[in-house]
Design a protein around this motif. Structure first.
Motif: not given
Length: 277
Positions: A72-91
């Motif tokens: 899952f390493e590459r998938w996690i990295e993509e999601i973690a640095k994705d601007n849309e997800h960075l703008s989404t509350p973590t909870h």
């Protein structure tokens, strides 16, 4: 056929359906973040990311024993640095991880209902444990990566804000103005000093007007640093003029023993510009 292979085929045949069911059941009333988006491109990307998660998850049962984190390493990295997800509350994101985990536990129950008699119960328990353990690993790593990328973005935003809040604006080839606005703490004062000197050197400024009319209050340490700008500019051959000093700042400067004898001071920036340009 081995039970792991059969469960792999059982899940892999349902990956797109899992994604569609997941998206259809999303709480799209969230005030912000990727899950509330109505942009078709964002929605398509979100579904693709979700489906890729399912594909990677299924492989764990096709190749039992492989390292889940590496998978899952590459998938996690993509999601973690994705601007849309960075703008989404973590909870919100964590909520969706757990909802997806529930989807897998539901699939396992369906698999047991259809094929439970063919395989030992202990093997099914192993699958349930693998599902829960894998989600725990992925969630923990995502939270770590997401925090790091969030901190990097925050730092970049702070740097941009600092640059915008202490601009050296050229009036002509040799003259510039530095309008300072808002509260100035020690960190910002230090940045203003370093940034102003660098900008004056890079732009060959010979005369800089520093306007303090927008600065309401500073403490003694900050006042000292602000007036150090004058001395530092003088050392690199830049003449400076201060305008708009408020009474509170003037009192602080006097208490610090700062002399105005060699400092050009005017009441307003307009008057300074009319007198000097």
């Amino acid at each position: 056929m081995k039970v792991a292979e059969k469960f792999y085929e059982f899940m892999s045949a349902r990956t797109w359906q899992l994604t569609e069911d997941w998206y259809d059941s999303l709480d799209k009333s969230d005030s912000s973040g990727v899950y509330a988006s109505t942009d078709p491109h964002v929605i398509q990307t979100l579904k693709r990311q979700n489906h890729e998660f399912h594909e990677r998850f299924c492989v764990l049962f096709k190749d039992v024993g492989q390292d889940a984190l590496s998978n899952f390493e590459r998938w996690i990295e993509e999601i973690a640095k994705d601007n849309e997800h960075l703008s989404t509350p973590t909870h919100y994101i964590l909520r969706e991880f757990f909802r997806t985990q529930d989807q897998y536990l539901g699939i396992l129950q369906e698999f047991v209902r259809q094929h439970g008699d063919e395989f030992p119960s202990g093997r099914i328990d192993d699958f349930r444990e693998l599902i829960i353990k894998t989600f725990s690993i992925v969630i923990s790593k995502f939270a770590e990566e997401n925090y790091e990328y969030s901190q990097r973005r925050l730092k970049a935003q702070q740097e941009m804000i600092r640059e915008l809040s202490s601009p050296v604006i050229l009036l002509n080839k040799k003259t510039g103005v530095l309008p300072l606005i808002g509260d100035i703490d020690t960190g910002r004062a230090r940045y203003i000093l370093e940034h102003t000197l660098a900008e004056c050197v890079d732009r060959n400024v010979e005369h800089l007007f520093i306007d303090l009319s927008g600065v309401i209050m500073v403490d003694t340490m900050v006042a000292q640093q602000l007036f150090q700008i004058i001395d530092s500019l003088n050392l690199i051959g830049v003449k400076s003029t201060i305008s708009g000093i408020r009474p509170e700042i003037a009192q602080t400067a006097i208490q610090l023993g700062i002399s105005f004898e060699n400092i050009s001071v005017t009441s307003t920036l307009e008057r300074a510009l009319n007198e000097q340009i």
